[in-house]
Structures are given as C-alpha cells and as structure tokens.
Design an enzyme around this catalytic site. Structure first.
Site, short mmCIF file in Angstrom:
data_model
loop_
_atom_site.label_atom_id
_atom_site.label_comp_id
_atom_site.label_asym_id
_atom_site.label_seq_id
_atom_site.Cartn_x
_atom_site.Cartn_y
_atom_site.Cartn_z
N ASP A 67 42.58 33.04 43.11
CA ASP A 67 41.23 33.24 43.63
C ASP A 67 40.25 32.27 42.97
O ASP A 67 39.38 31.71 43.61
CB ASP A 67 40.76 34.68 43.36
CG ASP A 67 41.36 35.64 44.38
OD1 ASP A 67 41.75 35.15 45.48
OD2 ASP A 67 41.47 36.84 44.08
N ASP A 121 43.20 31.70 38.08
CA ASP A 121 44.18 32.27 39.02
C ASP A 121 43.91 31.72 40.42
O ASP A 121 43.07 30.85 40.61
CB ASP A 121 44.11 33.81 38.99
CG ASP A 121 42.73 34.32 39.40
OD1 ASP A 121 41.90 33.49 39.84
OD2 ASP A 121 42.49 35.54 39.27
N ASP A 141 38.06 31.85 37.08
CA ASP A 141 39.30 32.34 36.50
C ASP A 141 40.43 31.35 36.76
O ASP A 141 40.41 30.61 37.73
CB ASP A 141 39.70 33.69 37.13
CG ASP A 141 38.76 34.80 36.69
OD1 ASP A 141 38.05 34.60 35.69
OD2 ASP A 141 38.73 35.84 37.37
N GLU A 190 32.19 32.80 38.34
CA GLU A 190 32.76 33.69 39.34
C GLU A 190 32.63 35.14 38.86
O GLU A 190 33.12 35.50 37.79
CB GLU A 190 34.24 33.31 39.51
CG GLU A 190 35.10 34.34 40.17
CD GLU A 190 36.58 33.95 40.11
OE1 GLU A 190 36.92 32.97 39.43
OE2 GLU A 190 37.37 34.66 40.74
#
Ligand code: 0RA
Length: 649
Positions: free
Chosen positions: A505, A503, A501, A424
């Site tokens: 997103d 998180d 990541d 990403e």
C-alpha cells in the site's frame, strides 16, 4: 573465530577479487590497495607495537610499506595448515581474524576500507613480496596474482630484539584505470596517520626523488594549529574519550578524539576519520560533533543568559566557523557513497555526542571569557541568518491561501532548509508530528489513497481535497512541463519528502504521489525538491543484558544492515538467538523518537532524491504505468520498482 564451513568456502580463494575487483576496492587507481597495506602497519602502531612506518614509491611503480612492529605471525595456522602470514595475504576477510572478537584487542577498531584486508592487495598485484623479521630471523614469502610463488623461507638471521614487516606490491595495471599511485594522495594519507598516531614517525620516499618525514608528538592539536592561519576566537579544545567495559550503550573502546577551534574569518580546516580511515565526505560522526558543539555552546549561552530576545541558535550557527580534526573509533563502520568516503553508521552520531558534548561544555564553563567569545560568534551567525530569512518570509506569505487545517507547519522562515513530510495515514502522521523538529519540519498527513491524476485535467485537480491541500501547503500551482522556474517562486519548502510504509500500500501511495508531481508539478521534481524517506525494514529487539544494560531496539534499513547489526551484537557477546527480528510493517509501529532517529533526523536518516529521466524516456513508461487502459501487469511492476528511479541524497 566463528566461521562456518559455508562461509569459509565462500570466502576462501581470491579469484572472485580478480573477477570483480570493483566489488572489493576502488579501481580508479591502486591507491586503495596500497592503503590496505598502510592500514595494516598503522593498526600495528595503534596497538602500540610500532614506532616507525616507511613507505616508498619505487621507480617501477611498486610500493613498499615497512614497519617495526611485531612482525606478522609465521606459525602454522591451526585451521588452514599454512603459515599465518600466508593466510593473511591469501584469504579474504583475514583481516578480521586478528581477534576482532576479543574485547581487549586493538584490532577491533581496525580500518580496512571494506574490511577485506590486504589479501585484496595481493589478488590485484602481479607480484607481492613480504619480509618478516621476528624471533631472531628474517623470513620471506612471495606471491604473484594472489598465489604463492615462493613459499615462506628463512633468509637469514636478525638481532633477537629486532622485529617488523615489509611488504612490497606491484599493482597489476590491468585492474586499474591508471597504474600510477598519486604521490600527492599518498602523502596526504601518510600525514594523516602521523597526525592520528601521536609519536609515530612516518616516512615517505619517492625513489630517485624526495623524501619526507612526519611526526606529530602533540597529534591533532599540533596539526590543527599548523593548519589554521587566522587568529583563534578562543584557545583550542582537545578531548578524547572512549567507552569503558560494560558501557550501557556502546562497545568497549568505541569513542572519539578531537581538536577543535573557532576563527572569525579565513579558511576552515576540517578533517574527520573513522578508525584512522579518512572520511573526506564526513558522515554521522561529523554530525555528532556538530550536535555536540551545538548543545554545549547552546547550554553555555542559556546558563549565562547570553542570547538576545528573538534570536534562536541553530547548530549551523555554532558549526559554521568551527575548524576541527575528528577521529572516531567505531566498531564495524559502514560507508556510503560511490567512493565510500562518508561514514553512515547510525550509532556514530550518538557516540560522538556522548563522548564530546559534556567535556566541551565543561571546558566552556571553565573558560568563561573564551566561551563568551565563541557564544558571540554563534549569536552573530544566528542574527545574520535571521536577517536572510526575513527576506524570504515576505515570499512565504504573499499569495498563499489559507493553509490546510491538518498541516502542522514549521516555524523557520528559511525556505531552503524547511521540509514537508507527506505522511501516509493519521497515526503515522501523529508520530511524525511529535517526532519531528518543528523548527524546520512540517507534516501533512494524507488520508487513504491519493487520486490517480494521470488522466485528470489540470483544471479539475483541485476538486480533490487531498490534492488541493498538498498544492496549497507547498505553495505552488499545477503547471505544464514547459513552465519556467517562476512557478516555484512561492514554494514553501526546500524538500518535499514522501514518507510511506514499506509495504505494498505504501509503495502504491508513493507511485500515486509521484504521478501527481511528475504530471502536474514537473518543475518541482526537475529542480530536485522531491524525496522519499526510507524507514527501516527491520527491527531487532535486543533483550536486557543483566546489570545496567536494559533491553533495546535496533533498526536496520535492509537485509545487509540487519546482518551487520547482528554481527555487531555478537561482538558485544550478546546471544543473537535471543534477539527477536521483526519485519517492519508500518511507520505507526515506531514511537516518535524512533521515527525521528531512523527516518527524519537529517543526520541519521537516509533520504532518496527523486530524479527525472528525460521526458521522452519517462513519458511512455509512466503512461504504461498510470493510464487506465494499461492496467494489466503494472501492479507487479510497481511493487518491484516502487516508483521513479532514485539516487541517494
Ligand atoms: C597480529 C598479531 C601479530 C602481529 C600482527 C598482527 C601484525 C600484522 C601486520 C601487518 C603489517 N604489519 C604487521 N605487523 C604485525 C603478532 C602477535 C604476536 O606476535 O603475538
């Protein structure tokens, strides 16, 4: 001891063990609770106080373990107000109380499969008798179901110089799948203790049956020679090295011992241990040995210009014909896998490399004729591998369109070994690109969110640039779930790793990619090619510790690991108030080396393989999650569940 009132309250009684035995030990057979008793005696031998251990499998299925060590201390425990021997058998974690924090104590590296100690043995035994001889007297205490039924009493006199401990346990059948301890497994375990503790005599008797005694004065060297039937390519290499006090990188006493040799043919012998505990499934310490051997042999080859043009040595070439016994000493080891038989402490890999690489390289240099034979063996393996690789190279090139520009491809032609990381963002992509092993790891950075392809017709998929690039890089076309495995014929990587990541997103992108593969490349998932990388969640910034100990960063995968790392730092006498803990936001926060070590290096990373539930179960859930008409509530679900259910690599 640094127990807070809280942890004492939590750890005290043994009822939790009887309630949920599976949380504390293996319950397939009583072997593991017997192992706890043996480990205690072996620890006493490790500390240099015990010369003989005798184990007896009795006719009534009880097991006794006797040692001639110092005898478990009997004096009243200052905090608990009862004899120490009673504390040892009735308190969880009591094993850790033997001065684990004291830098000189041999008990720092004691085993105990889960570090819970022999109190678990007691909790899961219908009866347990302990006899201690020390200070000129014999003493005895008896438990049932973990509770004292006969308090400690003196039962007789003993010669002043005599000492030792004998514990006999009757494992309670209700807690185990089978009530029987396998004599074969017990034998293997006992023999390994004798191998790892040179000079220790280990006896084994089956009541009314055979008896055996093991003793290896030359330790693992002797044992390995006995195991190998075939001719050695070079004499055996033996080495042992541990960190000194104030070592910059490792706690005092941590290190490794090993015996290793190469044979050109025949069966291999490979055994590894951590703190005398067998690790039949290997782990990070074995990875360290492999790396150490690879680097040493490779350096030797390079110094002597032995490698023919066009040949590139890989670790496997050096390792594939190597037999070894490896015994690592690691502070607070952590284990992985259903049976906890694989070491996954990250620092064990650099530790073993540090302790074994240079001695091996020195040895090779000192035995050039022997070393050249080893080098030839490895070079032949590399050549054979290259030939095998060329066969698939043709496949790699046929029918593949021009590769996407942002793909940083790998060099190797060995499809099974090759990996592609779908990363990403460009910045993380940059770190991954510099951190990877470009020999077999490719990077494809993805920009922003991937299209939700749940309701996209296969025919219009390629209109999306990102998806087109993924398909071309992988070398496969979209296909229905009914397609056969030929659709994977041109697959260019054995592992497709989604690296996002940790998180919201990141997990969203993960879901979108999973949707793409699940919906449009189902054979890829079914054949087990799809993985998630697991970047660490926490970073611990450890300040410098005066002379020669620079600041360092420690990574932890999750809360558990974070706490274990903090524990370790405390043992190293580092004040953890000064350790800054940050929750990790993105891959981009790591520099390339850190990204490599924590998330990409096959020996130290944690990968999760994506598995597919049957279509009829997965289909409706996926539809609920991905269809445009089902938008409510699913964002929450996604954040919680990430994506498809995975299992460890
Ligand atoms: C800690 C201190 C001491 C002995 C032991 C542990 C010990 C534990 C076990 C468990 C099985 N056999 C054992 N033998 C010894 C003695 C400390 C001292 O006497 O100063």
């Amino acid at each position: 001891m640094n127990y807070t009132a809280h942890s004492i309250a939590v750890l005290k009684g043994l009822d939790p063990v009887r309630h949920l035995p599976g949380m504390y030990t293996r319950t397939d057979s009583p072997l593991h609770i017997v192992q706890e008793m043996i480990d205690n005696a072996a620890d006493e031998a490790l500390a240099g106080h015990c010369r003989r251990i005798q184990v007896t499998l009795h006719a009534d299925r009880s097991v006794s373990v006797q040692d001639d060590g110092r005898g478990i201390p009997l004096e009243i425990h200052p905090e608990e107000g009862v004899p120490t021997v009673e504390v040892v058998f009735t308190h969880l974690h009591a094993g850790g109380k033997f001065n684990k924090n004291d830098g000189d104590s041999a008990y720092r590296f004691s085993g105990g499969l889960h570090g819970v100690g022999v109190s678990v043995t007691n909790a899961l035994s219908s009866r347990l008798e302990v006899e201690v001889i020390r200070d000129g007297a014999r003493h005895r205490i008896v438990f049932s179901g973990g509770k004292v039924v006969e308090p400690l009493t003196q039962t007789g006199e003993a010669p002043k110089r005599q000492s030792g401990t004998r514990a006999r346990a009757w494992p309670d059948a209700q807690f185990f799948d089978t009530p029987q301890v396998s004599p074969v497994e017990l034998e293997r375990l006992l023999r390994s203790k004798a191998v790892l503790l040179p000079g220790l005599e280990v006896g084994f008797a089956i009541e009314g049956g055979e008896t055996r005694v093991w003793r290896f004065d030359q330790g693992m060297q002797q044992y390995l020679s006995e195991q190998i039937q075939d001719e050695l390519v070079a004499p055996m290499f033996v080495s042992e090295k541990y960190a000194a006090a104030h070592d910059e990188n490792f706690p005092q006493g941590a290190g490794a011992a090993c015996a290793l040799c190469w044979t050109a043919e025949g069966a291999l012998a490979r055994e590894s241990y951590v703190n005398l505990i067998p690790t039949p499934a290997g782990g990070t310490h074995e990875a360290g040995l492999r790396q150490a051997a690879f680097e040493a042999v490779k350096n030797f080859c390079e110094h002597h210009a032995l490698i023919p043009k066009g040949v590139k040595l890989a670790a496997e070439d050096v390792f594939s014909r190597m037999s070894f016994v490896l015994s690592a000493k690691v502070l607070d080891p952590s284990f992985q896998g259903q049976t906890k038989e694989r070491l996954n402490s990250r620092d064990a890999m650099p530790l073993v490399v540090r302790m074994l690489r240079d001695p091996l390289e020195l040895w090779l240099t000192g035995h050039p004729e022997a070393a050249k034979k080893v080098a030839e063996l490895a070079i032949r393996a590399a050549q054979a591998r290259n030939r095998a690789g060329q066969k698939v190279e043709k496949r790699k090139q046929s029918g593949v369109a021009i590769l996407p520009g942002k793909l940083s491809d790998c060099q190797s032609e060995d499809i099974r070994r090759n990996e592609i990381f779908l990363v990403e963002g460009d910045s993380a992509g940059g770190s991954a690109k510099s951190g990877r092993d470009k020999e077999f790891q490719a990077i494809l950075p993805l920009r922003g969110k991937v299209l939700n392809t749940w309701e996209i017709e296969p025919g219009s998929l390629y209109a999306n640039r990102e998806i087109h690039d993924i398909a071309v890089a992988l070398g496969i076309d979209p296909h229905p779930s009914t397609a056969n495995d030929k659709v994977l014929a041109n697959l260019r990587y054995g592992k497709v790793v989604i690296m996002t990541d940790a998180d919201v997103d990141g997990s969203h992108i993960r879901v979108l990619l999973c949707t793409l593969f699940y919906r449009h490349f189902p054979r890829l998932v079914e054949q087990g090619h799809l993985y998630f990388a697991q970047p660490p969640l926490y970073r611990l910034d450890v300040p410098g510790q005066g002379k020669g100990r620079p600041p360092r960063k420690v990574y932890a995968l999750d809360e558990n690991e974070r706490e274990a790392e903090l524990d370790k730092l405390r043992r190293e006498k580092i004040r953890t108030e000064n350790v800054a803990i940050s929750r990790f936001k993105g891959l981009g926060e790591m520099n390339p080396e850190q990204l490599w070590e924590t998330t990409m290096c096959p020996d130290t990373r944690r990968l999760m393989r994506v598995r597919l539930p049957p279509q009829e179960e997965a289909g409706p859930v996926m539809n609920m999650l991905m269809a445009r008409s089902e938008s409510t509530g699913r964002r929450v679900w996604m954040e919680k569940n990430g994506a498809l259910v995975g299992a460890e690599e």
